[in-house]
Design an enzyme around this catalytic site. Structure first.
Site, short mmCIF file in Angstrom:
data_model
loop_
_atom_site.label_atom_id
_atom_site.label_comp_id
_atom_site.label_asym_id
_atom_site.label_seq_id
_atom_site.Cartn_x
_atom_site.Cartn_y
_atom_site.Cartn_z
N GLY A 186 0.79 -1.24 0.00
CA GLY A 186 0.00 0.00 0.00
C GLY A 186 0.81 1.28 0.00
N SER A 187 0.36 2.29 -0.73
CA SER A 187 1.18 3.48 -0.91
C SER A 187 0.36 4.64 -1.48
CB SER A 187 2.34 3.15 -1.85
OG SER A 187 1.84 2.52 -3.02
N ARG A 188 1.07 5.66 -2.00
CA ARG A 188 0.43 6.84 -2.55
C ARG A 188 1.24 7.35 -3.74
NH1 ARG A 188 -3.30 10.52 -1.05
NH2 ARG A 188 -3.67 9.41 0.92
#
Length: 224
Positions: A191-193
């Site tokens: 998970g990240s941005r």
């Protein structure tokens, strides 16, 4: 397209390590504990393997035609559209579209434009939860700059940001690389941005809460 299959190779490396560790644990459990424990270890690895293969999936992007179109570099949900100051590539005030990637999204990123890579910089940092927009200022990240070919000469930047679980960013491009719109450029593991920086005169097409597909969804237009 370039870099096809690299996500699968990353998954294979992780699974290879997992096979070795799981094999050792299963043998020890079988020999010194109970056979049922060994079976449980193998079952857990099976679940982990299934999730890993799902996480590292890498579908081909159906890139829309149009010289003025900017496509999403990431797969996820648009949760912020604002104006910020980005001095390294954009040279000051610019528009930002921020996309949150959950662990259930595709984590291969695509080039938002056709053109040339002008800048790649890795910055160490924290691992704040990527759900928080402020993580962009403190988390480990890779900043990539592009000079578009269509429309010619426009500057665009993409920041790949780690999260609480995401601990590794793997860029597949270097300075002077020529990229096609929608071409694979990187992988963030878990998970990240992804933040996209656009000129102030760009017309934003993305909306808050929109689900975007990397290399496919039009998030902005830049007219000369």
């Amino acid at each position: 397209m370039k870099h096809r299959g690299k996500a699968a190779k990353a998954a294979a490396r992780i699974l290879g390590i997992g096979v070795v560790i799981t094999g050792i644990l299963a043998v020890l459990a079988w020999k010194f504990v109970f056979a049922s424990v060994a079976v449980a270890v193998l079952a857990l690895f099976g679940l982990f393997a299934a999730f890993t293969l799902y996480f590292f999936r890498d579908p081909e992007a159906k890139v829309p035609a149009g010289k003025a179109l900017i496509v999403s570099p990431g797969h996820g949900t648009v949760d912020t559209i604002d104006r910020v100051t980005e001095s390294e590539i954009m040279g000051g005030s610019c528009q930002r579209i921020s996309i949150f990637l959950s662990v259930f999204n595709v984590h291969v990123q695509q080039s938002p434009v056709a053109g040339k890579v002008t800048y790649v910089k890795h910055t160490p940092g924290q691992f704040m939860n990527a759900l928080k927009i402020e993580c962009a200022a403190v988390n480990e990240n890779v900043l990539i700059g592009f000079q578009s070919a269509e429309p010619a000469g426009q500057t665009i930047a993409v920041r790949l940001i780690t999260g609480l679980i995401a601990r590794r960013i793997i860029p597949w491009v270097t300075v002077e690389d020529v990229v096609a719109k929608g071409e694979r450029i990187s992988l963030i593991q878990f998970g990240s941005r992804v933040d996209v920086y656009l000129p102030l005169h760009a017309e934003v097409a993305a909306t808050l809460g929109q689900k975007v597909v990397g290399g496919e969804t039009v998030i902005a237009r830049i007219m000369q």
